[in-house]
Design a protein around this motif. Structure first.
Motif, PDB file in Angstrom:
ATOM      1  N   TRP A 106     -29.222 -26.431  64.612  1.00 52.80           N
ATOM      2  CA  TRP A 106     -29.234 -26.677  63.171  1.00 52.80           C
ATOM      3  C   TRP A 106     -27.851 -26.932  62.588  1.00 52.80           C
ATOM      4  CZ3 TRP A 106     -27.198 -24.104  58.926  1.00 52.80           C
ATOM      5  CH2 TRP A 106     -26.636 -22.840  59.165  1.00 52.80           C
ATOM      6  N   GLU A 109     -27.209 -30.521  62.834  1.00 53.23           N
ATOM      7  CA  GLU A 109     -27.976 -31.202  61.796  1.00 53.23           C
ATOM      8  C   GLU A 109     -27.265 -31.088  60.452  1.00 53.23           C
ATOM      9  OE1 GLU A 109     -32.327 -30.934  59.533  1.00 53.23           O
ATOM     10  OE2 GLU A 109     -31.956 -29.739  61.344  1.00 53.23           O
ATOM     11  N   LEU A 110     -26.728 -29.913  60.170  1.00 52.40           N
ATOM     12  CA  LEU A 110     -25.997 -29.701  58.923  1.00 52.40           C
ATOM     13  C   LEU A 110     -24.757 -30.586  58.880  1.00 52.40           C
ATOM     14  CD1 LEU A 110     -26.230 -27.815  56.411  1.00 52.40           C
ATOM     15  CD2 LEU A 110     -24.569 -26.316  57.537  1.00 52.40           C
ATOM     16  N   HIS A 113     -25.676 -34.061  57.791  1.00 48.07           N
ATOM     17  CA  HIS A 113     -25.873 -34.210  56.336  1.00 48.07           C
ATOM     18  C   HIS A 113     -24.535 -34.234  55.607  1.00 48.07           C
ATOM     19  CE1 HIS A 113     -30.053 -33.882  57.024  1.00 48.07           C
ATOM     20  NE2 HIS A 113     -30.089 -32.585  57.229  1.00 48.07           N
ATOM     21  N   CYS A 135     -30.619 -32.327  51.406  1.00 48.28           N
ATOM     22  CA  CYS A 135     -30.921 -32.052  52.811  1.00 48.28           C
ATOM     23  C   CYS A 135     -30.008 -30.963  53.371  1.00 48.28           C
ATOM     24  CB  CYS A 135     -30.763 -33.335  53.634  1.00 48.28           C
ATOM     25  SG  CYS A 135     -32.016 -34.587  53.318  1.00 48.28           S
ATOM     26  N   THR A 139     -31.562 -27.595  54.956  1.00 50.62           N
ATOM     27  CA  THR A 139     -31.319 -27.253  56.356  1.00 50.62           C
ATOM     28  C   THR A 139     -30.873 -25.800  56.496  1.00 50.62           C
ATOM     29  OG1 THR A 139     -30.769 -29.533  56.930  1.00 50.62           O
ATOM     30  CG2 THR A 139     -29.922 -27.815  58.388  1.00 50.62           C
ATOM     31  N   THR A 142     -33.901 -23.484  55.690  1.00 53.94           N
ATOM     32  CA  THR A 142     -34.877 -23.485  56.783  1.00 53.94           C
ATOM     33  C   THR A 142     -34.355 -22.702  57.975  1.00 53.94           C
ATOM     34  OG1 THR A 142     -35.739 -25.637  56.075  1.00 53.94           O
ATOM     35  CG2 THR A 142     -36.231 -24.955  58.332  1.00 53.94           C
TER      36      THR A 142
END
Length: 235
Positions: A106, A109-110, A113, A135, A139, A142
């Motif tokens: 994650w 993913e961060l 963004h 987003c 993220t 979540t």
């Protein structure tokens, strides 16, 4: 609003179209609309429109008025204060939990963004920037292990957007907002849960102060003294 291709996921598409129309101001705050007219504009039956409006009502964006129709609501300064008080209660500890758990994948993913935010800032693309900002927060929320919290916080952001206000134009540029997110990311990437949570708290408080002050100024009132709660985490 555009007419909808009924071959796609109808309920979701109707919701997205109506939500976007409220946020953009195409459906104007304070105005009344009928389910029948909205369905005609979208080229669909009334059932998915009514279902979408119920969801928007739950998000505080519209209100059903008996025998009159649907009124588009304008978020007040007091509403904004309530929204940010809730976000502080939820997002600060969510950031702490997410950073401490170190769930695989994650953080990258961060980072993606954040890179999207940088690119949008360089292009002066406010819409793209705010989409990546959304987003970024989703993220983190979540990754805290509570998807319901992430969905709820995301719905709260709609109330802010439906004011038609922005912290970008009047109070700070995209680069300033980006810097706050970069600080959050640095602490997250380093696994410093307490500092990441405090950086998130500072970011939300700053945003709240700007938006609530702006909302008060729009109606000629002095900004209220904010009482948004306080949370402290050990570094």
């Amino acid at each position: 609003m555009r007419q909808i291709d009924t071959e796609r996921n109808l309920s979701r598409t109707v919701f997205d179209e109506l939500r976007a129309a409220v946020v953009s101001g195409e459906l104007a705050p304070g105005e009344l609309y009928s389910v029948h007219d909205l369905a005609a504009r979208l080229g669909v039956s009334r059932t998915p429109v009514r279902e979408a409006l119920i969801q928007l009502s739950e998000r505080g964006m519209v209100r059903f008025e008996r025998n009159r129709g649907i009124r588009i609501l304008r978020t007040s300064a007091h509403d904004l204060e309530e929204v940010f008080a809730i976000r502080l209660l939820l997002e600060v500890p969510a950031t702490y939990r997410a950073t401490g758990q170190r769930v695989s994948g994650w953080v990258e993913e961060l980072r993606g963004h954040l890179e999207d935010m940088r690119a949008a800032a360089e292009d002066h693309d406010e819409a793209g920037f705010m989409a990546a900002d959304r987003c970024f927060h989703e993220t983190i929320n979540t990754a805290s292990g509570n998807p319901r919290l992430a969905r709820y916080v995301d719905s709260l952001r709609d109330m802010v957007l439906s004011r038609g206000t922005s912290t970008v134009d009047r109070s700070r540029g995209l680069a300033d907002i980006l810097a706050e997110h970069e600080r959050i990311f640095e602490f997250v990437a380093d696994g410093k849960a307490g500092q990441a949570a405090e950086a998130m708290r500072a970011h939300l408080l700053h945003t709240a102060e700007l938006l609530i002050g702006q909302a008060a100024a729009d109606i000629g009132e002095d900004p209220p003294r904010l009482d948004l709660g306080w949370t402290n985490y050990p570094g």
